[in-house]
Design a protein around this motif. Structure first.
Motif, short mmCIF file in Angstrom:
data_model
loop_
_atom_site.label_atom_id
_atom_site.label_comp_id
_atom_site.label_asym_id
_atom_site.label_seq_id
_atom_site.Cartn_x
_atom_site.Cartn_y
_atom_site.Cartn_z
N LEU A 180 22.21 5.53 -1.97
CA LEU A 180 21.05 5.61 -2.87
C LEU A 180 20.23 4.32 -2.80
N LEU A 181 20.89 3.18 -2.85
CA LEU A 181 20.18 1.91 -2.80
C LEU A 181 19.46 1.73 -1.46
N GLU A 182 20.06 2.18 -0.38
CA GLU A 182 19.39 2.10 0.92
C GLU A 182 18.14 2.98 0.94
N ARG A 183 18.24 4.15 0.34
CA ARG A 183 17.07 5.03 0.27
C ARG A 183 15.95 4.37 -0.54
N LEU A 184 16.30 3.79 -1.67
CA LEU A 184 15.30 3.14 -2.52
C LEU A 184 14.66 1.95 -1.81
N LYS A 185 15.46 1.20 -1.05
CA LYS A 185 14.91 0.07 -0.28
C LYS A 185 13.93 0.58 0.78
N TYR A 186 14.27 1.68 1.42
CA TYR A 186 13.38 2.27 2.42
C TYR A 186 12.06 2.70 1.78
N GLU A 187 12.14 3.32 0.61
CA GLU A 187 10.92 3.72 -0.10
C GLU A 187 10.09 2.50 -0.49
N HIS A 188 10.75 1.40 -0.84
CA HIS A 188 10.02 0.17 -1.13
C HIS A 188 9.22 -0.26 0.09
N CYS A 189 9.85 -0.22 1.24
CA CYS A 189 9.18 -0.60 2.48
C CYS A 189 7.96 0.30 2.74
N GLU A 190 8.14 1.60 2.55
CA GLU A 190 7.03 2.54 2.72
C GLU A 190 5.88 2.22 1.76
N ASP A 191 6.21 1.96 0.51
CA ASP A 191 5.17 1.66 -0.48
C ASP A 191 4.44 0.36 -0.13
N GLU A 192 5.16 -0.61 0.37
CA GLU A 192 4.53 -1.88 0.74
C GLU A 192 3.58 -1.70 1.92
N CYS A 193 3.97 -0.87 2.89
CA CYS A 193 3.08 -0.58 4.01
C CYS A 193 1.84 0.16 3.54
N PHE A 194 2.02 1.11 2.65
CA PHE A 194 0.89 1.87 2.11
C PHE A 194 -0.03 0.94 1.32
N ALA A 195 0.56 0.01 0.58
CA ALA A 195 -0.24 -0.95 -0.19
C ALA A 195 -1.11 -1.80 0.73
N GLU A 196 -0.61 -2.13 1.92
CA GLU A 196 -1.41 -2.89 2.89
C GLU A 196 -2.64 -2.08 3.31
N GLU A 197 -2.45 -0.80 3.57
CA GLU A 197 -3.57 0.06 3.95
C GLU A 197 -4.57 0.17 2.79
N LEU A 198 -4.06 0.30 1.58
CA LEU A 198 -4.95 0.36 0.41
C LEU A 198 -5.72 -0.93 0.24
N THR A 199 -5.08 -2.05 0.51
CA THR A 199 -5.75 -3.34 0.38
C THR A 199 -7.00 -3.39 1.24
N GLU A 200 -6.86 -2.96 2.47
CA GLU A 200 -8.01 -2.95 3.39
C GLU A 200 -9.12 -2.05 2.85
N MET A 201 -8.76 -0.85 2.42
CA MET A 201 -9.75 0.09 1.93
C MET A 201 -10.41 -0.42 0.65
N LEU A 202 -9.62 -0.95 -0.29
CA LEU A 202 -10.17 -1.48 -1.54
C LEU A 202 -11.07 -2.68 -1.28
N ASP A 203 -10.68 -3.50 -0.32
CA ASP A 203 -11.52 -4.63 0.08
C ASP A 203 -12.89 -4.15 0.54
N ARG A 204 -12.87 -3.13 1.36
CA ARG A 204 -14.14 -2.56 1.87
C ARG A 204 -14.95 -1.94 0.74
N LEU A 205 -14.30 -1.24 -0.18
CA LEU A 205 -15.03 -0.69 -1.33
C LEU A 205 -15.63 -1.82 -2.17
#
Length: 172
Positions: free
Chosen positions: A99-124
């Motif tokens: 379970l903890l490994e799964r949650l850590k993996y989801e953290h990684c996914e969310d952090e990558c998604f946040a990077e993409e959002l950062t770029e888009m929000l910067d442009r907005l």
């Protein structure tokens, strides 16, 4: 870290306690981290709802600056404080480790998604007219829906683990 987006103040509990402050109990810390993440989700939802006609460029620029560091700090704090605390108590339980490994993996996914959002929000925030409002809204909604779902899953699973192993009802 204190963050304010769309009038909502987020107080990241990822910072270590100042000298002389008592350490924060892991589940209380997690409740605060969840609160901050849900407030961030509410702020991002307000940005998505403002698209395409009522975009607050300042709010988008500010969100671009804080989303990545905030998510990384909260996840690092959660893994360092909460997951380590759980690992100590349930070291022999392979289902807890999985379970903890799964949650850590989801953290990684969310952090990558946040990077993409950062770029888009910067442009907005910079009034870049090439940003497709429909795509931006879809990205924002995808992120905050995923974070909310992760928090709900985390709360239910951690509550279940603690009830099963400790026989109590944690306030997660």
């Amino acid at each position: 870290m204190r963050v304010k987006i769309n009038g909502r103040t987020l107080s990241s509990g990822a910072r270590p306690p100042a000298s002389g402050e008592p350490p924060v109990e892991p589940l209380a810390w997690l409740a605060g981290a969840h609160h901050d993440q849900l407030a961030l989700c509410d702020s991002l939802e307000a940005i998505a709802d403002s698209l395409p006609e009522e975009i607050n460029r300042e709010t988008c620029a500010y969100a671009a600056k804080v989303i990545g560091p905030m998510i990384r700090d909260l996840h690092a704090g959660e893994e360092r404080r909460v997951f380590a605390w759980i690992e100590q108590r349930f070291a022999g339980d392979t289902s807890v480790q999985a379970l903890l490994e799964r949650l850590k993996y989801e953290h990684c996914e969310d952090e990558c998604f946040a990077e993409e959002l950062t770029e888009m929000l910067d442009r907005l925030g910079a009034a870049d007219r090439t940003v497709n409002a429909e795509t931006a809204g879809y990205m924002l909604r995808g992120f905050f829906t995923s974070v909310r779902r992760h928090i709900s899953f985390e709360q239910e699973c951690l509550r279940g683990i603690l009830i099963q192993h400790l026989g109590g009802k944690p306030a997660v």
